[in-house]
Design an enzyme around this catalytic site. Structure first.
Site, PDB file in Angstrom:
ATOM      1  N   ARG A  36       0.823  -1.231   0.000  1.00 36.49           N
ATOM      2  CA  ARG A  36       0.000   0.000   0.000  1.00 36.49           C
ATOM      3  C   ARG A  36       0.853   1.276   0.000  1.00 36.49           C
ATOM      4  O   ARG A  36       0.483   2.281   0.606  1.00 36.49           O
ATOM      5  CB  ARG A  36      -0.941   0.042   1.223  1.00 36.49           C
ATOM      6  CG  ARG A  36      -1.971  -1.029   1.260  1.00 36.49           C
ATOM      7  CD  ARG A  36      -2.931  -1.000   0.072  1.00 36.49           C
ATOM      8  NE  ARG A  36      -3.790  -2.159   0.159  1.00 36.49           N
ATOM      9  CZ  ARG A  36      -3.464  -3.355  -0.327  1.00 36.49           C
ATOM     10  NH1 ARG A  36      -2.340  -3.536  -0.996  1.00 36.49           N
ATOM     11  NH2 ARG A  36      -4.287  -4.366  -0.181  1.00 36.49           N
TER      12      ARG A  36
ATOM     13  N   SER B   7     -10.318  -0.304   3.490  1.00 41.26           N
ATOM     14  CA  SER B   7      -9.628  -0.445   4.775  1.00 41.26           C
ATOM     15  C   SER B   7      -9.188   0.933   5.236  1.00 41.26           C
ATOM     16  O   SER B   7      -8.486   1.637   4.507  1.00 41.26           O
ATOM     17  CB  SER B   7      -8.409  -1.351   4.625  1.00 41.26           C
ATOM     18  OG  SER B   7      -8.852  -2.640   4.286  1.00 41.26           O
TER      19      SER B   7
ATOM     20  N   GLU C  57      -4.743   4.305   6.057  1.00 37.99           N
ATOM     21  CA  GLU C  57      -4.535   4.042   4.630  1.00 37.99           C
ATOM     22  C   GLU C  57      -5.308   5.092   3.837  1.00 37.99           C
ATOM     23  O   GLU C  57      -4.854   5.582   2.802  1.00 37.99           O
ATOM     24  CB  GLU C  57      -5.040   2.630   4.270  1.00 37.99           C
ATOM     25  CG  GLU C  57      -4.824   2.284   2.810  1.00 37.99           C
ATOM     26  CD  GLU C  57      -5.349   0.898   2.435  1.00 37.99           C
ATOM     27  OE1 GLU C  57      -5.261  -0.037   3.248  1.00 37.99           O
ATOM     28  OE2 GLU C  57      -5.855   0.768   1.313  1.00 37.99           O
TER      29      GLU C  57
HETATM   30  C1  LIG Z   1     -15.656  -0.684  -0.866  1.00 32.33           C
HETATM   31  C2  LIG Z   1     -14.175  -0.433  -1.041  1.00 32.33           C
HETATM   32  C3  LIG Z   1     -13.306  -1.492  -1.193  1.00 32.33           C
HETATM   33  C4  LIG Z   1     -11.927  -1.281  -1.366  1.00 32.33           C
HETATM   34  N1  LIG Z   1     -11.095  -2.346  -1.510  1.00 32.33           N
HETATM   35  C5  LIG Z   1      -9.775  -2.147  -1.692  1.00 32.33           C
HETATM   36  C6  LIG Z   1      -8.887  -3.266  -1.883  1.00 32.33           C
HETATM   37  O1  LIG Z   1      -9.311  -4.413  -1.899  1.00 32.33           O
HETATM   38  N2  LIG Z   1      -7.564  -3.007  -2.059  1.00 32.33           N
HETATM   39  C7  LIG Z   1      -7.063  -1.717  -2.084  1.00 32.33           C
HETATM   40  O2  LIG Z   1      -5.854  -1.564  -2.256  1.00 32.33           O
HETATM   41  N3  LIG Z   1      -7.868  -0.654  -1.900  1.00 32.33           N
HETATM   42  C8  LIG Z   1      -9.203  -0.832  -1.724  1.00 32.33           C
HETATM   43  N4  LIG Z   1     -10.038   0.248  -1.542  1.00 32.33           N
HETATM   44  C9  LIG Z   1      -9.469   1.600  -1.487  1.00 32.33           C
HETATM   45  C10 LIG Z   1      -9.485   2.365  -2.834  1.00 32.33           C
HETATM   46  O3  LIG Z   1     -10.430   1.817  -3.717  1.00 32.33           O
HETATM   47  C11 LIG Z   1      -8.116   2.374  -3.490  1.00 32.33           C
HETATM   48  O4  LIG Z   1      -7.184   2.973  -2.622  1.00 32.33           O
HETATM   49  C12 LIG Z   1      -8.128   3.121  -4.837  1.00 32.33           C
HETATM   50  O5  LIG Z   1      -6.985   2.751  -5.558  1.00 32.33           O
HETATM   51  C13 LIG Z   1      -8.188   4.640  -4.693  1.00 32.33           C
HETATM   52  O6  LIG Z   1      -8.324   5.211  -5.997  1.00 32.33           O
HETATM   53  P1  LIG Z   1      -9.205   6.525  -6.232  1.00 32.33           P
HETATM   54  O7  LIG Z   1      -9.111   6.886  -7.661  1.00 32.33           O
HETATM   55  O8  LIG Z   1     -10.574   6.333  -5.691  1.00 32.33           O
HETATM   56  O9  LIG Z   1      -8.410   7.580  -5.352  1.00 32.33           O
HETATM   57  P2  LIG Z   1      -9.013   8.797  -4.488  1.00 32.33           P
HETATM   58  O10 LIG Z   1      -9.802   8.248  -3.346  1.00 32.33           O
HETATM   59  O11 LIG Z   1      -9.680   9.784  -5.350  1.00 32.33           O
HETATM   60  O12 LIG Z   1      -7.675   9.445  -3.935  1.00 32.33           O
HETATM   61  C14 LIG Z   1      -6.903   8.799  -2.927  1.00 32.33           C
HETATM   62  C15 LIG Z   1      -5.603   9.589  -2.744  1.00 32.33           C
HETATM   63  O13 LIG Z   1      -4.829   9.491  -3.938  1.00 32.33           O
HETATM   64  C16 LIG Z   1      -4.553  10.768  -4.482  1.00 32.33           C
HETATM   65  N5  LIG Z   1      -4.616  10.624  -5.945  1.00 32.33           N
HETATM   66  C17 LIG Z   1      -5.661  10.189  -6.701  1.00 32.33           C
HETATM   67  N6  LIG Z   1      -5.333  10.191  -8.000  1.00 32.33           N
HETATM   68  C18 LIG Z   1      -4.046  10.623  -8.063  1.00 32.33           C
HETATM   69  C19 LIG Z   1      -3.141  10.854  -9.133  1.00 32.33           C
HETATM   70  N7  LIG Z   1      -3.481  10.655 -10.406  1.00 32.33           N
HETATM   71  N8  LIG Z   1      -1.891  11.319  -8.845  1.00 32.33           N
HETATM   72  C20 LIG Z   1      -1.531  11.539  -7.550  1.00 32.33           C
HETATM   73  N9  LIG Z   1      -2.348  11.353  -6.500  1.00 32.33           N
HETATM   74  C21 LIG Z   1      -3.585  10.902  -6.754  1.00 32.33           C
HETATM   75  C22 LIG Z   1      -5.626  11.690  -3.908  1.00 32.33           C
HETATM   76  O14 LIG Z   1      -5.170  13.039  -3.847  1.00 32.33           O
HETATM   77  C23 LIG Z   1      -5.828  11.089  -2.526  1.00 32.33           C
HETATM   78  O15 LIG Z   1      -4.825  11.555  -1.655  1.00 32.33           O
HETATM   79  C24 LIG Z   1     -11.414   0.053  -1.388  1.00 32.33           C
HETATM   80  C25 LIG Z   1     -12.303   1.133  -1.251  1.00 32.33           C
HETATM   81  C26 LIG Z   1     -13.672   0.893  -1.083  1.00 32.33           C
HETATM   82  C27 LIG Z   1     -14.603   2.064  -0.941  1.00 32.33           C
END
Ligand SMILES: Cc1cc2nc3c(=O)[nH]c(=O)nc-3n(C[C@H](O)[C@H](O)[C@H](O)COP(=O)(O)OP(=O)(O)OC[C@H]3O[C@@H](n4cnc5c(N)ncnc54)[C@H](O)[C@@H]3O)c2cc1C
Length: 306
Positions: free
Chosen positions: A161, A212, A302
């Site tokens: 992570r 998480s 996280e």
């Molecule tokens: C129901 C559920 C289940 C999940 N299961 C998992 C799992 O199994 N495994 C796992 O690893 N995660 C899981 N997650 C967490 C999440 O889905 C991941 O961390 C995902 O990769 C976040 O991507 P996002 O585009 O939604 O980022 P966001 O939530 O929009 O952003 C998260 C962070 O990343 C930064 N960010 C976003 N895009 C960029 C970019 N292009 N450049 C630089 N920084 C950036 C943002 O500024 C913020 O700080 C889960 C979440 C939910 C709600």
């Protein structure tokens, strides 16, 4: 020219469904858009904040006195076994499309919400697969200096992570290149659906949470041994599940306002109604204090607290 909007509610753009408004807000797709958004933030004299799929963030109740650049899905291209995608592309949509073309190796990531850029930043993973397994190159630009750079997989400093981008938030990921494996389309599609079903069965899907909330911590030997003997499984890298510690601390199902440490997955802090960021923050703080008091283990978020 980007369309700038003011006082835009952020809660609907997050899986938590929590948080106030963005003072200024733009949808962006490309590096050029992101550069323009950085200039706009400078012009307005406010911080620049990136939001993509909104599945790993907690937005404060008072909103953000900032310019929020919302990275939305852009373009992607398959070439042989390679895939090049703009950072905002939806991870699951890419995994599904790749399967149809006979390309896979990352099916176990199916169901992780959000964008491919967000997945790179947090080295998203599930069931033993992580995005680092298929990522070959990441393009990013520095929102402070304006420099652009291509990162190899090694440069990204991926671990559990974690990536270089988490430690260096001024670098914004704009494009991701992946090398996939040749697979049978039907077999790949089956694996994707099985993975999603397994996530649903474990109540990991469609919850108003940020996934998480805490990372699985490296724990002292005694705690690792307790976990291994209780669960009959080996702890990886001496990490124990944060959810197990939260349950052991007696906080499974604990509620602060409308924020609950999930009964099924205590490491999912769930918005069970009208939870505020304040409720989630207080629940998280209580969990951290209790887990530290009982096990001497420091939990680290996280989810990104914007
Ligand atoms: C129901 C559920 C289940 C999940 N299961 C998992 C799992 O199994 N495994 C796992 O690893 N995660 C899981 N997650 C967490 C999440 O889905 C991941 O961390 C995902 O990769 C976040 O991507 P996002 O585009 O939604 O980022 P966001 O939530 O929009 O952003 C998260 C962070 O990343 C930064 N960010 C976003 N895009 C960029 C970019 N292009 N450049 C630089 N920084 C950036 C943002 O500024 C913020 O700080 C889960 C979440 C939910 C709600």
């Amino acid at each position: 020219m980007l369309q700038i909007r003011d006082n835009v509610p952020l809660a609907p753009l997050t899986t938590f469904g929590i948080g106030g408004d963005a003072m200024h807000f733009v949808d962006v797709q490309t590096e050029a858009d992101l550069r323009e958004a950085v200039s706009l933030a400078k012009e307005k004299g406010v911080p620049f904040v990136v939001l993509a799929g909104g599945s790993n963030v907690l937005v404060p109740d008072g909103g953000l006195d900032a310019l929020v650049a919302h990275i939305v899905p852009g373009e992607h291209r398959f070439e042989g076994k390679r895939l090049a995608a703009d950072a905002g592309c939806n991870l699951l949509a890419l995994i599904r499309e790749a399967a149809g073309l006979g390309l896979g190796g990352w099916e176990k990531l199916a169901g992780i919400p959000g964008s491919i850029g967000g997945a790179i930043r947090g080295n998203a993973g599930a069931f033993g697969t992580e995005i680092t397994d298929v990522a070959t190159r990441v393009s990013a630009f520095n929102s402070v200096t304006g420099d652009s750079r291509d990162f190899t997989n090694g440069d990204c400093d991926f671990s559990y992570r974690h990536s270089f981008f988490k430690d260096n938030p001024e670098w914004i990921i704009t494009k991701v290149a992946l090398e996939l494996h040749e697979v049978t389309p039907d077999e790949s599609a089956r694996l994707i659906e099985e993975t999603i079903q397994e996530r649903e069965r474990r109540h990991l899907q469609n919850v108003r949470a940020a996934g998480s909330f805490f990372m699985n911590p490296v724990a002292p030997t005694g705690i690792v041994e307790m976990f291994e003997s209780e669960k009959g499984v080996k702890a990886r890298e001496s990490r124990v599940p944060a959810g197990w510690l939260i349950e052991k601390a007696g906080l499974k199902g604990h509620r602060v306002g409308d924020a609950i440490a999930s009964e099924q997955h205590p490491n999912y802090l769930v918005n069970a109604g009208e939870a505020s960021a304040h409720d989630v923050g207080n629940l998280a703080q209580l969990i951290k204090l209790e887990v530290f008091a009982q096990f001497g283990v420091e939990l680290q978020e996280e989810a990104a607290l914007l």
